[in-house]
Scaffold this motif. Sequence first.
Motif, PDB file in Angstrom:
ATOM      1  N   GLY A   1      68.483   8.397  88.342  1.00 25.26           N
ATOM      2  CA  GLY A   1      67.208   7.982  87.368  1.00 25.26           C
ATOM      3  C   GLY A   1      66.237   9.381  88.547  1.00 25.26           C
ATOM      4  O   GLY A   1      65.410   9.978  87.927  1.00 25.26           O
ATOM      5  N   ASP A   2      66.546   9.862  88.724  1.00 22.51           N
ATOM      6  CA  ASP A   2      65.375  10.837  90.414  1.00 22.51           C
ATOM      7  C   ASP A   2      65.489  12.197  89.634  1.00 22.51           C
ATOM      8  O   ASP A   2      66.742  12.630  88.550  1.00 22.51           O
ATOM      9  CB  ASP A   2      66.088  10.939  91.653  1.00 22.51           C
ATOM     10  CG  ASP A   2      66.111   9.997  93.096  1.00 22.51           C
ATOM     11  OD1 ASP A   2      65.566   8.760  92.018  1.00 22.51           O
ATOM     12  OD2 ASP A   2      66.757   9.478  93.541  1.00 22.51           O
ATOM     13  N   PRO A   3      64.122  13.019  89.674  1.00 24.30           N
ATOM     14  CA  PRO A   3      64.521  14.250  88.903  1.00 24.30           C
ATOM     15  C   PRO A   3      65.636  14.782  89.563  1.00 24.30           C
ATOM     16  O   PRO A   3      66.358  14.913  90.937  1.00 24.30           O
ATOM     17  CB  PRO A   3      63.027  14.289  89.965  1.00 24.30           C
ATOM     18  CG  PRO A   3      62.492  13.250  89.946  1.00 24.30           C
ATOM     19  CD  PRO A   3      63.061  12.203  90.144  1.00 24.30           C
ATOM     20  N   GLY A   4      66.421  15.530  88.733  1.00 20.86           N
ATOM     21  CA  GLY A   4      67.313  16.521  88.880  1.00 20.86           C
ATOM     22  C   GLY A   4      68.385  16.199  88.738  1.00 20.86           C
ATOM     23  O   GLY A   4      69.623  16.393  88.596  1.00 20.86           O
ATOM     24  N   GLN A   5      68.422  14.234  88.244  1.00 24.68           N
ATOM     25  CA  GLN A   5      69.693  13.867  88.335  1.00 24.68           C
ATOM     26  C   GLN A   5      70.084  13.452  86.811  1.00 24.68           C
ATOM     27  O   GLN A   5      69.396  14.117  85.954  1.00 24.68           O
ATOM     28  CB  GLN A   5      69.708  12.757  88.483  1.00 24.68           C
ATOM     29  CG  GLN A   5      69.732  12.016  90.121  1.00 24.68           C
ATOM     30  CD  GLN A   5      70.845  12.376  90.766  1.00 24.68           C
ATOM     31  OE1 GLN A   5      72.204  12.410  90.574  1.00 24.68           O
ATOM     32  NE2 GLN A   5      70.518  13.453  91.913  1.00 24.68           N
ATOM     33  N   PRO A   6      71.120  14.399  85.774  1.00 24.55           N
ATOM     34  CA  PRO A   6      71.695  14.248  85.194  1.00 24.55           C
ATOM     35  C   PRO A   6      71.352  13.487  83.757  1.00 24.55           C
ATOM     36  O   PRO A   6      71.197  13.478  82.485  1.00 24.55           O
ATOM     37  CB  PRO A   6      73.327  14.562  84.421  1.00 24.55           C
ATOM     38  CG  PRO A   6      73.933  13.876  86.328  1.00 24.55           C
ATOM     39  CD  PRO A   6      72.999  14.355  86.916  1.00 24.55           C
ATOM     40  N   GLN A   7      71.384  12.224  84.126  1.00 22.99           N
ATOM     41  CA  GLN A   7      71.151  11.405  83.326  1.00 22.99           C
ATOM     42  C   GLN A   7      69.266  10.757  82.817  1.00 22.99           C
ATOM     43  O   GLN A   7      69.561   9.711  82.396  1.00 22.99           O
ATOM     44  CB  GLN A   7      71.675   9.917  83.558  1.00 22.99           C
ATOM     45  CG  GLN A   7      73.607   9.769  83.672  1.00 22.99           C
ATOM     46  CD  GLN A   7      74.168   8.591  84.184  1.00 22.99           C
ATOM     47  OE1 GLN A   7      73.549   7.842  85.060  1.00 22.99           O
ATOM     48  NE2 GLN A   7      74.646   7.779  82.962  1.00 22.99           N
ATOM     49  N   ARG A   8      68.737  11.688  83.981  1.00 27.05           N
ATOM     50  CA  ARG A   8      67.326  10.787  84.098  1.00 27.05           C
ATOM     51  C   ARG A   8      66.524  10.736  82.644  1.00 27.05           C
ATOM     52  O   ARG A   8      65.787   9.796  82.817  1.00 27.05           O
ATOM     53  CB  ARG A   8      66.296  12.115  85.038  1.00 27.05           C
ATOM     54  CG  ARG A   8      64.821  12.011  85.431  1.00 27.05           C
ATOM     55  CD  ARG A   8      64.910  13.158  86.021  1.00 27.05           C
ATOM     56  NE  ARG A   8      63.047  12.321  85.911  1.00 27.05           N
ATOM     57  CZ  ARG A   8      62.288  11.953  87.080  1.00 27.05           C
ATOM     58  NH1 ARG A   8      63.157  11.265  87.646  1.00 27.05           N
ATOM     59  NH2 ARG A   8      60.537  11.975  86.643  1.00 27.05           N
ATOM     60  N   GLU A   9      66.671  11.555  82.110  1.00 28.61           N
ATOM     61  CA  GLU A   9      66.290  11.869  80.638  1.00 28.61           C
ATOM     62  C   GLU A   9      66.496  10.214  79.392  1.00 28.61           C
ATOM     63  O   GLU A   9      65.415  10.380  79.352  1.00 28.61           O
ATOM     64  CB  GLU A   9      66.338  13.028  80.266  1.00 28.61           C
ATOM     65  CG  GLU A   9      65.522  14.088  80.370  1.00 28.61           C
ATOM     66  CD  GLU A   9      63.965  14.085  80.554  1.00 28.61           C
ATOM     67  OE1 GLU A   9      62.625  13.209  79.646  1.00 28.61           O
ATOM     68  OE2 GLU A   9      63.283  14.214  81.791  1.00 28.61           O
ATOM     69  N   LYS A  10      67.524  10.213  79.796  1.00 34.43           N
ATOM     70  CA  LYS A  10      68.339   9.398  78.829  1.00 34.43           C
ATOM     71  C   LYS A  10      68.077   8.094  79.687  1.00 34.43           C
ATOM     72  O   LYS A  10      67.148   7.363  79.041  1.00 34.43           O
ATOM     73  CB  LYS A  10      69.514   9.140  79.301  1.00 34.43           C
ATOM     74  CG  LYS A  10      70.293   8.497  78.275  1.00 34.43           C
ATOM     75  CD  LYS A  10      72.088   8.500  77.836  1.00 34.43           C
ATOM     76  CE  LYS A  10      72.302   9.410  76.892  1.00 34.43           C
ATOM     77  NZ  LYS A  10      73.571   9.613  76.723  1.00 34.43           N
TER      78      LYS A  10
END
Length: 124
Positions: free
Chosen positions: A89-98
């Motif tokens: 969930g860190d900034p820049g991670q692809p799953q963050r928004e989900k």
Amino acid sequence: MQQLPQGDALLECAQDLFRVHLLPTIGADHKHAALMILNAMAIASRQFKSVRRYESEELAELQEFLPEKCKTLLAANQDFARIIREGAGDPGQPQREKILSHLRHAGRQRLMESNPKILDSGDA
């Protein structure tokens, strides 16, 4: 097969009886405690009504981005917590928004159970 009445209907009946027949007879020194009991019963009633539907929705939502499919909501939430600790969930991670979307949705659902009036006030 489920027996009727179910828990939510029983709680609503108990709330009505408490509110109509007992609350008016309770002295001022115990009125706050009585209102707290009614509030707890209201929360439990809302939880009864939403728990099955919401738990299956939450499990399906979590399954979308967990690496392994879980059979229970508890196991899915444990895996969810693990992937967050690992940085998914860190900034820049692809799953963050989900992940953030799921957390917002889960938080809103819990708020709807515990204090739905706050949602009506526009503060949430």
